[in-house]
Design a protein around this motif. Structure first.
Motif, PDB file in Angstrom:
ATOM      1  N   ILE A 292      56.792  83.605  36.815  1.00 38.02           N
ATOM      2  CA  ILE A 292      57.743  83.928  37.878  1.00 38.02           C
ATOM      3  C   ILE A 292      58.800  84.895  37.353  1.00 38.02           C
ATOM      4  N   ALA A 293      59.358  84.601  36.188  1.00 36.95           N
ATOM      5  CA  ALA A 293      60.389  85.462  35.595  1.00 36.95           C
ATOM      6  C   ALA A 293      59.839  86.853  35.296  1.00 36.95           C
ATOM      7  N   THR A 294      58.621  86.918  34.767  1.00 41.93           N
ATOM      8  CA  THR A 294      58.007  88.204  34.435  1.00 41.93           C
ATOM      9  C   THR A 294      57.762  89.027  35.687  1.00 41.93           C
ATOM     10  N   LEU A 295      57.173  88.408  36.708  1.00 38.80           N
ATOM     11  CA  LEU A 295      56.898  89.130  37.941  1.00 38.80           C
ATOM     12  C   LEU A 295      58.185  89.558  38.647  1.00 38.80           C
ATOM     13  N   ARG A 296      59.173  88.696  38.624  1.00 40.10           N
ATOM     14  CA  ARG A 296      60.438  89.052  39.281  1.00 40.10           C
ATOM     15  C   ARG A 296      61.072  90.270  38.610  1.00 40.10           C
ATOM     16  N   SER A 297      60.905  90.378  37.315  1.00 39.00           N
ATOM     17  CA  SER A 297      61.475  91.509  36.571  1.00 39.00           C
ATOM     18  C   SER A 297      60.647  92.782  36.697  1.00 39.00           C
ATOM     19  N   ASN A 298      59.326  92.646  36.809  1.00 43.62           N
ATOM     20  CA  ASN A 298      58.441  93.801  36.702  1.00 43.62           C
ATOM     21  C   ASN A 298      57.728  94.205  37.993  1.00 43.62           C
ATOM     22  N   ASN A 299      57.861  93.410  39.043  1.00 43.64           N
ATOM     23  CA  ASN A 299      57.142  93.681  40.280  1.00 43.64           C
ATOM     24  C   ASN A 299      58.143  93.681  41.434  1.00 43.64           C
TER      25      ASN A 299
ATOM     26  N   THR B  41      63.594  75.678  66.185  1.00 49.02           N
ATOM     27  CA  THR B  41      64.136  76.732  65.322  1.00 49.02           C
ATOM     28  C   THR B  41      63.968  76.358  63.858  1.00 49.02           C
ATOM     29  N   ILE B  42      64.324  75.140  63.519  1.00 44.28           N
ATOM     30  CA  ILE B  42      64.162  74.674  62.131  1.00 44.28           C
ATOM     31  C   ILE B  42      62.686  74.701  61.738  1.00 44.28           C
ATOM     32  N   GLU B  43      61.832  74.244  62.618  1.00 45.66           N
ATOM     33  CA  GLU B  43      60.397  74.232  62.313  1.00 45.66           C
ATOM     34  C   GLU B  43      59.867  75.643  62.100  1.00 45.66           C
ATOM     35  N   GLU B  44      60.306  76.606  62.898  1.00 46.15           N
ATOM     36  CA  GLU B  44      59.870  77.996  62.726  1.00 46.15           C
ATOM     37  C   GLU B  44      60.343  78.556  61.391  1.00 46.15           C
ATOM     38  N   LEU B  45      61.582  78.251  61.021  1.00 40.40           N
ATOM     39  CA  LEU B  45      62.105  78.708  59.725  1.00 40.40           C
ATOM     40  C   LEU B  45      61.305  78.098  58.578  1.00 40.40           C
ATOM     41  N   LYS B  46      60.973  76.833  58.712  1.00 43.92           N
ATOM     42  CA  LYS B  46      60.177  76.169  57.670  1.00 43.92           C
ATOM     43  C   LYS B  46      58.779  76.769  57.580  1.00 43.92           C
ATOM     44  N   LYS B  47      58.196  77.133  58.710  1.00 42.36           N
ATOM     45  CA  LYS B  47      56.881  77.782  58.703  1.00 42.36           C
ATOM     46  C   LYS B  47      56.956  79.149  58.028  1.00 42.36           C
ATOM     47  N   GLU B  48      58.008  79.901  58.331  1.00 40.12           N
ATOM     48  CA  GLU B  48      58.196  81.203  57.674  1.00 40.12           C
ATOM     49  C   GLU B  48      58.321  81.025  56.168  1.00 40.12           C
ATOM     50  N   ARG B  49      59.094  80.002  55.752  1.00 37.18           N
ATOM     51  CA  ARG B  49      59.266  79.717  54.329  1.00 37.18           C
ATOM     52  C   ARG B  49      57.928  79.377  53.690  1.00 37.18           C
ATOM     53  N   LEU B  50      57.110  78.609  54.382  1.00 37.97           N
ATOM     54  CA  LEU B  50      55.802  78.230  53.857  1.00 37.97           C
ATOM     55  C   LEU B  50      54.884  79.444  53.703  1.00 37.97           C
ATOM     56  N   VAL B  51      54.904  80.341  54.676  1.00 33.87           N
ATOM     57  CA  VAL B  51      54.087  81.558  54.592  1.00 33.87           C
ATOM     58  C   VAL B  51      54.515  82.393  53.388  1.00 33.87           C
ATOM     59  N   LEU B  52      55.833  82.534  53.202  1.00 30.23           N
ATOM     60  CA  LEU B  52      56.324  83.288  52.042  1.00 30.23           C
ATOM     61  C   LEU B  52      55.915  82.605  50.735  1.00 30.23           C
ATOM     62  N   LYS B  53      56.032  81.273  50.694  1.00 34.74           N
ATOM     63  CA  LYS B  53      55.656  80.549  49.477  1.00 34.74           C
ATOM     64  C   LYS B  53      54.172  80.721  49.191  1.00 34.74           C
ATOM     65  N   ASP B  54      53.338  80.668  50.211  1.00 40.56           N
ATOM     66  CA  ASP B  54      51.898  80.876  50.027  1.00 40.56           C
ATOM     67  C   ASP B  54      51.610  82.282  49.504  1.00 40.56           C
ATOM     68  N   THR B  55      52.320  83.269  50.038  1.00 43.86           N
ATOM     69  CA  THR B  55      52.139  84.652  49.586  1.00 43.86           C
ATOM     70  C   THR B  55      52.545  84.794  48.125  1.00 43.86           C
ATOM     71  N   LEU B  56      53.698  84.239  47.787  1.00 38.79           N
ATOM     72  CA  LEU B  56      54.176  84.309  46.403  1.00 38.79           C
ATOM     73  C   LEU B  56      53.226  83.570  45.462  1.00 38.79           C
ATOM     74  N   TYR B  57      52.739  82.427  45.879  1.00 40.84           N
ATOM     75  CA  TYR B  57      51.817  81.664  45.044  1.00 40.84           C
ATOM     76  C   TYR B  57      50.515  82.447  44.833  1.00 40.84           C
ATOM     77  N   GLY B  58      50.064  83.119  45.874  1.00 43.69           N
ATOM     78  CA  GLY B  58      48.873  83.951  45.738  1.00 43.69           C
ATOM     79  C   GLY B  58      49.059  85.037  44.694  1.00 43.69           C
ATOM     80  N   ILE B  59      50.222  85.658  44.694  1.00 38.19           N
ATOM     81  CA  ILE B  59      50.514  86.680  43.683  1.00 38.19           C
ATOM     82  C   ILE B  59      50.567  86.055  42.292  1.00 38.19           C
ATOM     83  N   LEU B  60      51.191  84.895  42.203  1.00 41.67           N
ATOM     84  CA  LEU B  60      51.303  84.203  40.896  1.00 41.67           C
ATOM     85  C   LEU B  60      49.931  83.820  40.338  1.00 41.67           C
ATOM     86  N   ARG B  61      49.017  83.454  41.197  1.00 47.24           N
ATOM     87  CA  ARG B  61      47.702  83.011  40.732  1.00 47.24           C
ATOM     88  C   ARG B  61      46.725  84.163  40.500  1.00 47.24           C
ATOM     89  N   SER B  62      47.085  85.368  40.921  1.00 45.30           N
ATOM     90  CA  SER B  62      46.157  86.484  40.742  1.00 45.30           C
ATOM     91  C   SER B  62      46.257  87.096  39.369  1.00 45.30           C
TER      92      SER B  62
END
Length: 78
Positions: A19-26, A57-78
């Motif tokens: 996470i630290a490496t990607l945050r610095s370099n990507n 509204t809270i549920e939509e925000l949580k869904k957005e957060r989950l989509v972002l987390k899934d995207t970030l996790y995909g990058i981390l695992r690649s």
């Protein structure tokens, strides 16, 4: 749990170095992570402060957060 932190280091402690490496370099990863952190803070604030907001509204925000987390996790695992 109400007000619980969902930051990436808390969610994926075994990936801390990557996470630290990607945050610095990507720039795209860093931008997505900033978006994720801001959204996570917004959800926590709404929950903790008891701000009047529709459940949907809270549920939509949580869904957005989950989509972002899934995207970030995909990058981390690649």
């Amino acid at each position: 749990m109400l007000g619980e932190s969902h930051d990436l280091l808390h969610e994926f402690p075994d990936l801390e170095t990557k996470i630290a490496t990607l945050r610095s370099n990507n720039a795209e990863f860093a931008r997505l992570m900033d978006d994720y952190d801001a959204l996570d803070a917004r959800v926590r604030d709404l929950e903790e402060l008891g701000t009047p907001v529709a459940d949907e509204t809270i549920e939509e925000l949580k869904k957005e957060r989950l989509v972002l987390k899934d995207t970030l996790y995909g990058i981390l695992r690649s």
